[in-house]
Motif scaffolding. Structure first.
Motif, PDB file in Angstrom:
ATOM      1  N   ARG A 205       0.816  -1.168   0.065  1.00 10.16           N
ATOM      2  CA  ARG A 205       0.019   0.053   0.148  1.00 10.16           C
ATOM      3  C   ARG A 205       0.899   1.379  -0.101  1.00 10.16           C
ATOM      4  O   ARG A 205       0.376   2.344  -0.337  1.00 10.16           O
ATOM      5  CB  ARG A 205      -0.870   0.079   1.117  1.00 10.16           C
ATOM      6  CG  ARG A 205      -0.211  -0.026   2.561  1.00 10.16           C
ATOM      7  CD  ARG A 205      -1.302   0.133   3.599  1.00 10.16           C
ATOM      8  NE  ARG A 205      -1.737   1.452   3.920  1.00 10.16           N
ATOM      9  CZ  ARG A 205      -2.486   1.737   4.747  1.00 10.16           C
ATOM     10  NH1 ARG A 205      -2.548   1.060   5.918  1.00 10.16           N
ATOM     11  NH2 ARG A 205      -2.680   3.242   5.067  1.00 10.16           N
ATOM     12  N   SER A 206       2.215   1.120   0.495  1.00  7.46           N
ATOM     13  CA  SER A 206       3.018   2.402   0.417  1.00  7.46           C
ATOM     14  C   SER A 206       3.134   2.984  -0.695  1.00  7.46           C
ATOM     15  O   SER A 206       3.903   4.184  -0.863  1.00  7.46           O
ATOM     16  CB  SER A 206       4.059   2.100   1.502  1.00  7.46           C
ATOM     17  OG  SER A 206       4.852   1.047   0.898  1.00  7.46           O
ATOM     18  N   GLU A 320       3.337   5.057   7.872  1.00  6.90           N
ATOM     19  CA  GLU A 320       3.142   5.601   6.839  1.00  6.90           C
ATOM     20  C   GLU A 320       3.359   7.204   6.346  1.00  6.90           C
ATOM     21  O   GLU A 320       4.195   7.747   5.721  1.00  6.90           O
ATOM     22  CB  GLU A 320       1.758   5.225   6.079  1.00  6.90           C
ATOM     23  CG  GLU A 320       1.660   3.855   5.848  1.00  6.90           C
ATOM     24  CD  GLU A 320       0.668   3.228   6.952  1.00  6.90           C
ATOM     25  OE1 GLU A 320       1.035   3.421   8.144  1.00  6.90           O
ATOM     26  OE2 GLU A 320      -0.025   2.416   6.493  1.00  6.90           O
ATOM     27  N   TYR A 321       2.966   7.935   7.448  1.00 12.55           N
ATOM     28  CA  TYR A 321       2.961   9.319   7.412  1.00 12.55           C
ATOM     29  C   TYR A 321       4.291   9.348   7.581  1.00 12.55           C
ATOM     30  O   TYR A 321       4.838  10.673   6.967  1.00 12.55           O
ATOM     31  CB  TYR A 321       2.104   9.684   8.407  1.00 12.55           C
ATOM     32  CG  TYR A 321       2.016  11.475   8.556  1.00 12.55           C
ATOM     33  CD1 TYR A 321       1.604  12.004   7.149  1.00 12.55           C
ATOM     34  CD2 TYR A 321       2.395  12.136   9.425  1.00 12.55           C
ATOM     35  CE1 TYR A 321       1.384  13.363   7.148  1.00 12.55           C
ATOM     36  CE2 TYR A 321       2.549  13.767   9.181  1.00 12.55           C
ATOM     37  CZ  TYR A 321       1.863  14.144   8.081  1.00 12.55           C
ATOM     38  OH  TYR A 321       1.847  15.550   7.890  1.00 12.55           O
ATOM     39  N   SER A 322       5.499   8.945   8.296  1.00 18.14           N
ATOM     40  CA  SER A 322       6.569   9.374   8.285  1.00 18.14           C
ATOM     41  C   SER A 322       7.529   9.288   6.958  1.00 18.14           C
ATOM     42  O   SER A 322       8.595   9.841   6.825  1.00 18.14           O
ATOM     43  CB  SER A 322       7.551   8.140   9.155  1.00 18.14           C
ATOM     44  OG  SER A 322       7.832   7.104   8.524  1.00 18.14           O
ATOM     45  N   ILE A 323       6.933   8.696   6.031  1.00 20.26           N
ATOM     46  CA  ILE A 323       7.544   8.846   4.599  1.00 20.26           C
ATOM     47  C   ILE A 323       7.494  10.259   4.227  1.00 20.26           C
ATOM     48  O   ILE A 323       8.371  10.636   3.286  1.00 20.26           O
ATOM     49  CB  ILE A 323       6.696   8.052   3.585  1.00 20.26           C
ATOM     50  CG1 ILE A 323       6.580   6.543   3.838  1.00 20.26           C
ATOM     51  CG2 ILE A 323       6.832   8.317   2.133  1.00 20.26           C
ATOM     52  CD1 ILE A 323       5.904   5.527   3.013  1.00 20.26           C
ATOM     53  N   PHE A 324       6.563  10.941   4.786  1.00 16.67           N
ATOM     54  CA  PHE A 324       6.400  12.662   4.057  1.00 16.67           C
ATOM     55  C   PHE A 324       7.100  13.420   5.103  1.00 16.67           C
ATOM     56  O   PHE A 324       7.592  14.505   4.810  1.00 16.67           O
ATOM     57  CB  PHE A 324       5.165  13.171   4.310  1.00 16.67           C
ATOM     58  CG  PHE A 324       4.027  12.452   3.352  1.00 16.67           C
ATOM     59  CD1 PHE A 324       4.067  12.818   1.967  1.00 16.67           C
ATOM     60  CD2 PHE A 324       3.310  11.293   3.697  1.00 16.67           C
ATOM     61  CE1 PHE A 324       3.167  12.040   1.142  1.00 16.67           C
ATOM     62  CE2 PHE A 324       2.373  10.541   3.074  1.00 16.67           C
ATOM     63  CZ  PHE A 324       2.353  10.834   1.669  1.00 16.67           C
ATOM     64  N   GLU A 325       7.931  12.918   6.287  1.00 12.88           N
ATOM     65  CA  GLU A 325       8.830  13.597   6.944  1.00 12.88           C
ATOM     66  C   GLU A 325       8.121  14.830   7.478  1.00 12.88           C
ATOM     67  O   GLU A 325       8.875  16.007   7.299  1.00 12.88           O
ATOM     68  CB  GLU A 325      10.124  13.635   6.469  1.00 12.88           C
ATOM     69  CG  GLU A 325      10.775  12.519   6.215  1.00 12.88           C
ATOM     70  CD  GLU A 325      12.244  12.313   5.790  1.00 12.88           C
ATOM     71  OE1 GLU A 325      12.699  13.365   5.555  1.00 12.88           O
ATOM     72  OE2 GLU A 325      12.811  11.413   5.595  1.00 12.88           O
ATOM     73  N   GLY A 389      11.660  -0.835   4.004  1.00 14.01           N
ATOM     74  CA  GLY A 389      11.431  -1.633   2.758  1.00 14.01           C
ATOM     75  C   GLY A 389      10.287  -0.697   2.009  1.00 14.01           C
ATOM     76  O   GLY A 389      10.057  -1.577   0.908  1.00 14.01           O
ATOM     77  N   CYS A 390       9.957   0.382   2.455  1.00 13.36           N
ATOM     78  CA  CYS A 390       8.865   0.852   1.546  1.00 13.36           C
ATOM     79  C   CYS A 390       9.375   2.175   1.015  1.00 13.36           C
ATOM     80  O   CYS A 390       9.683   3.277   1.459  1.00 13.36           O
ATOM     81  CB  CYS A 390       7.804   1.516   2.568  1.00 13.36           C
ATOM     82  SG  CYS A 390       7.068   0.171   3.510  1.00 13.36           S
ATOM     83  N   ASP A 391       9.534   1.838  -0.454  1.00 12.86           N
ATOM     84  CA  ASP A 391      10.613   2.864  -1.159  1.00 12.86           C
ATOM     85  C   ASP A 391       9.901   3.081  -2.722  1.00 12.86           C
ATOM     86  O   ASP A 391      10.156   3.750  -3.653  1.00 12.86           O
ATOM     87  CB  ASP A 391      12.043   2.290  -1.559  1.00 12.86           C
ATOM     88  CG  ASP A 391      12.039   0.893  -2.095  1.00 12.86           C
ATOM     89  OD1 ASP A 391      10.843   0.405  -2.397  1.00 12.86           O
ATOM     90  OD2 ASP A 391      12.909   0.408  -2.476  1.00 12.86           O
ATOM     91  N   GLY A 392       8.553   2.479  -2.692  1.00  9.11           N
ATOM     92  CA  GLY A 392       7.942   2.635  -4.000  1.00  9.11           C
ATOM     93  C   GLY A 392       7.772   1.529  -4.975  1.00  9.11           C
ATOM     94  O   GLY A 392       7.286   1.611  -5.926  1.00  9.11           O
ATOM     95  N   HIS A 393       8.577   0.511  -4.681  1.00 13.17           N
ATOM     96  CA  HIS A 393       8.802  -0.623  -5.243  1.00 13.17           C
ATOM     97  C   HIS A 393       8.338  -1.904  -4.559  1.00 13.17           C
ATOM     98  O   HIS A 393       8.755  -3.014  -4.999  1.00 13.17           O
ATOM     99  CB  HIS A 393      10.025  -0.819  -6.031  1.00 13.17           C
ATOM    100  CG  HIS A 393      10.306   0.459  -6.770  1.00 13.17           C
ATOM    101  ND1 HIS A 393      10.056   0.634  -8.257  1.00 13.17           N
ATOM    102  CD2 HIS A 393      11.195   1.421  -6.537  1.00 13.17           C
ATOM    103  CE1 HIS A 393      10.454   1.855  -8.319  1.00 13.17           C
ATOM    104  NE2 HIS A 393      11.256   2.248  -7.628  1.00 13.17           N
ATOM    105  N   ALA A 394       7.707  -1.456  -3.454  1.00 13.60           N
ATOM    106  CA  ALA A 394       7.389  -2.698  -2.684  1.00 13.60           C
ATOM    107  C   ALA A 394       6.290  -3.756  -3.227  1.00 13.60           C
ATOM    108  O   ALA A 394       6.699  -5.148  -3.054  1.00 13.60           O
ATOM    109  CB  ALA A 394       6.491  -2.399  -1.386  1.00 13.60           C
TER     110      ALA A 394
END
Length: 821
Positions: A205-206, A320-325, A389-394
């Motif tokens: 989902r990420s 998930e929100y931490s992706i946006f920093e 592990g969540c870099d847009g290609h999971a």
């Protein structure tokens, strides 16, 4: 605030009130099904061979594919030709009997699956041991490892203080996907298995958070739902639930007024409650424009994309929100209580990458100084630790890890485009669909044999056959009949008309023999019977196009056909009819019609008036429609009619219920609202709240209620004598004509009939309602889910952009427009 009944505390132990008074019979039934019946059902059906390309997704509670599945489901549908099934148990949302049917339906289907994919825990999915050769994966619905779950709560009140698990909740998985290697141990502990199958390859989902088109659409959706958000920053409050899933609640601890007083000029405040919470705290109407509950309007992934400051409590969305920093706060007013109830995998205050607040005042004070206090490095370190592990290609990695090269043989020559997550059906059980296709296959064999035999005879001059699709109305061909009458007057040619029938094993042979000799076939949509046959070259096939405009891909161009999602049906019954004539709309839209309907060599799209529109100019037709409407809905007599002709979809009832409730104050004395769901499964109805009875109706549901009332009266006759007098005094079972009404054989009200009697028509995405313009009726577009729904529904034409003058910007705007009419 406590969620426990302290009156039960004795000595050093106490019980959770959430588990009090557990039914012994319910426990017995649970043991009987999970320990005995379910395993027997699975292993009995597992005697059949595994189907190598079968993949099953299981949703425990919700009525759609949730975000933990969506990216993976689309990846498989776009790139592979596999037999993908989705099951929805609807646990907590349907009664026990319906849930049991869904559970058995899943078990039977799972027994022959090569791949099983889960996103939660359930004593249904854990009730059997998957057979050898079946691969099982869990793509858990949350990221990170925050609050404890599963076996980790054995010593917590969330698990009722019991050690161990009475019912097995998990399979022996081949793979459990998590967001980072850091948390593999926590999932192994929670699921009670060896950590070797838990891998931090990322969560599917990420991937959407790295797609610019998704983020742009999220902002567009926000501004569509809440125009006041334009130019403002966004504060999101998204708490988790309290209690157990079946009785989830959210305490009303957030003080909107205080946030309004401090931030109304710079921010908007959005709420997103956990989907399990049924009774959500309400946002006071006085703060409209500043604060809004988005729980039913936007999904959490969209909201995270548009949020500048996130406030939560113990929800895993922080990962998930931490992706946006960006800044996040933790409103943990009941921290001690929640720790006793559920517990955490890490020290709460050390883990959180933002301030832990116990009061609204503390949150407000931090936000006022957020620029100088926000520690972006701390959030970055948190992200690297828990979301590596969540870099847009999971999704790609998960597919490779779970399926390996075993599915390369099913890879499409070229991936297809689109969002296919709306294809799985929630209402119909998979076994019912299998039974339907089985029956259709038997009919196909008889139909094909009879048709081929009939083709040996010459075409019968003047024989015309009317064929409709499964959603065709009873009056679909009345306009064609008028055209044929005129042709007879002009040419002297007589026609033998054979009307469509409901096919069964007794009548299909005779019908297809007659069909084989037809000079012309008029179609309304794609008739299913023509998927079974190869129409002879001499027969002229004409499509009347009841949809009026080619706004959306349909039939062979639809997502269902392009994806082959219903594998067996698409192989046995492909859309293959070729047309000599297709009734179109304008010259500019001719190419769109050709995408939806395949033309023969030399076939044409005509701009002549569509036969579906002809009857709207017929006064006798209108009068008969008005009488039929009043027979079905006696409340409509003497009142103005507002027609809602809407595209059938899962959330339609919610949207209409909200709107009709607002309309009641201004319209209840003078109007009735007649609502239709169009384009879904045959016979679909709109779920209208009971408290609106007398003001809002679905004519199909009203007709079925009339039939039920007639049956309840115990009449021996098939006819119910309708006498004159006060209808309300006799339970609204009267007709002003005084004639007999045979409700049992009465056809449901058609779309055109409703348009003909309506004083004003409201539609959303349903092009059939555009006939209102031909009938000279005021028409408005109302699209409460335009951005979200539009993203899932492919379109050639955006009606909102093409007809902006008809588009209501909100419920309130629509009400103002209706009042002005």
């Amino acid at each position: 605030m406590s969620f426990f009944d302290n009156r039960h505390v004795k000595g050093g132990s106490f019980k959770s009130s959430a588990s009090a008074n557990t039914s012994l019979s319910a426990n017995f039934n649970r043991i009987l099904t999970r320990k005995i019946i379910f395993p027997i059902i699975y292993h009995f059906h597992a005697l059949k061979p595994i189907k190598d390309d079968k993949v099953i997704f299981l949703e425990i509670r919700f009525g759609e594919l949730t975000d933990s599945y969506r990216e993976l489901f689309n990846y498989l549908v776009r790139g592979y030709e596999m037999d993908i099934h989705c099951h929805f148990l609807r646990q907590g949302f349907v009664n026990n009997r319906q849930e049991l049917k869904r559970q058995i339906d899943f078990l039977k289907d799972a027994a022959t699956a090569r791949y099983l994919i889960f996103n939660d825990s359930s004593d249904t999915q854990g009730s059997f041991k998957a057979r050898r050769g079946t691969h099982v994966m869990n793509v858990w619905h949350a990221a990170g490892a925050f609050k404890k779950f599963g076996n980790s709560t054995a010593d917590k009140l969330y698990n009722d203080g019991k050690k161990g698990v009475v019912y097995k909740l998990h399979q022996n998985y081949d793979l459990v996907t998590v967001s980072s290697p850091e948390i593999e141990w926590a999932y192994a502990e929670a699921m009670g298995m060896d950590s070797s199958c838990v891998k931090g390859v990322g969560i599917s989902r990420s991937d959407v958070f790295y797609r610019e088109d998704f983020k742009a659409a999220a902002f567009e959706h926000l501004y569509d739902v809440m125009p006041s958000a334009k130019g403002k920053k966004v504060i999101l409050y998204a708490p988790t639930f309290r209690g157990i899933p079946r009785n989830a609640v959210t305490p009303d601890m957030f003080e909107v007024r205080k946030f309004y007083e401090h931030f109304k000029d710079e921010y908007v405040l959005l709420f997103k409650h956990h989907p399990l919470v049924k009774n959500k705290p309400q946002v006071p109407s006085e703060f409209a424009g500043f604060a809004a509950d988005m729980t039913d309007s936007m999904n959490i992934d969209e909201l995270l994309c548009v949020t500048d400051i996130c406030i939560t409590d113990y929800s895993s969305l922080i990962f998930e929100y931490s992706i946006f920093e960006k800044p996040m706060l933790f409103f943990a007013y009941d921290l001690a209580n929640y720790f006793d109830w559920r517990g955490f995998y890490y020290n709460f205050e050390e883990l959180t990458p933002g301030p832990v607040c116990f009061t609204n005042a503390e949150m407000i004070e931090y936000i006022e100084h957020v620029d100088e206090r926000f520690d972006k490095n701390k959030v970055h370190e948190f992200r690297e630790r828990f979301m590596s592990g969540c870099d847009g290609h999971a999704t790609e990695r998960i597919t490779a890890e779970f399926f390996g090269d075993r599915i390369d043989k099913y890879k499409r020559p070229k991936p297809i485009e689109g969002d296919f997550c709306d294809l799985p059906e929630v209402k119909r059980l998979f076994s019912a669909e299998v039974k339907r296709i089985d029956e259709m296959e038997k009919l196909r064999k008889k139909a094909k044999s009879a048709y081929n035999a009939g083709k040996r005879r010459p075409v019968a001059t003047g024989r015309v056959v009317f064929l409709g699709d499964e959603n065709s109305d009873w009056d679909a061909f009345l306009g064609v009949q008028k055209i044929l009458v005129e042709e007879t007057k002009n040419t002297g040619k007589n026609f033998e008309i054979i009307a469509d029938i409901k096919y069964n094993s007794d009548n299909i042979k005779e019908f297809c023999e007659k069909l084989a000799a037809a000079e012309r076939i008029y179609c309304a949509g794609e008739p299913y019977i023509l998927r079974m046959l190869d129409v002879r070259e001499e027969t002229k096939v004409i499509q009347i196009s009841p949809e009026l405009r080619p706004a959306y891909p349909m039939w062979g161009a639809s997502k269902e056909a392009r994806s082959g999602y219903k594998v067996r049906e698409s192989r046995l019954f492909p859309v293959k009819t070729e047309y000599d004539v297709v009734y179109g709309s304008t010259k500019e839209e001719e190419e769109l019609w050709k995408r939806n309907y395949k033309l023969k060599n030399g076939g044409m799209v005509t701009s002549d008036i569509n036969p579906a529109l002809i009857m709207l100019k017929d006064e006798n037709y209108r009068k008969e429609a008005e009488e039929r409407l009043c027979q079905m809905i006696p409340y409509a007599k003497g009142k103005k009619i507002i027609a809602f002709i809407c595209t059938d979809r899962e959330q339609l009832g919610n949207h209409l219920g909200r709107l009709l409730t607002k309309m009641h104050e201004d319209f209840a004395r003078t109007h009735v609202c007649v609502c239709m769901a169009v384009g879904g499964a045959p016979g679909s109805t709109v779920a209208i709240p009971d408290y609106l009875e007398g003001f809002a109706f679905d004519p199909r549901r009203s007709l079925s209620e009339m039939i039920a009332m007639k049956s309840a009266m115990g009449t021996d006759s098939e006819k119910l004598q309708m006498s004159e007098g006060n209808s309300e005094d006799r339970g609204a079972l009267t007709s002003e004509s005084g004639k007999q009404v045979d409700y049992k054989d009465m056809a449901p009200l058609s779309v055109n009939e409703l348009i003909s009697v309506a004083d004003v028509v409201v539609t959303d995405y349903c092009t059939r309602a555009l006939a209102a313009e031909t009938a000279g009726k005021p028409l408005f577009l109302w699209m409460p889910d335009r951005i979200g729904y539009g993203r899932a529904q492919e379109a050639y034409i955006d009606l909102a952009k093409e007809l902006p003058e008809l588009l209501a910007s909100s419920d309130e705007d629509l009400i103002d427009r209706l009042i002005s009419v």
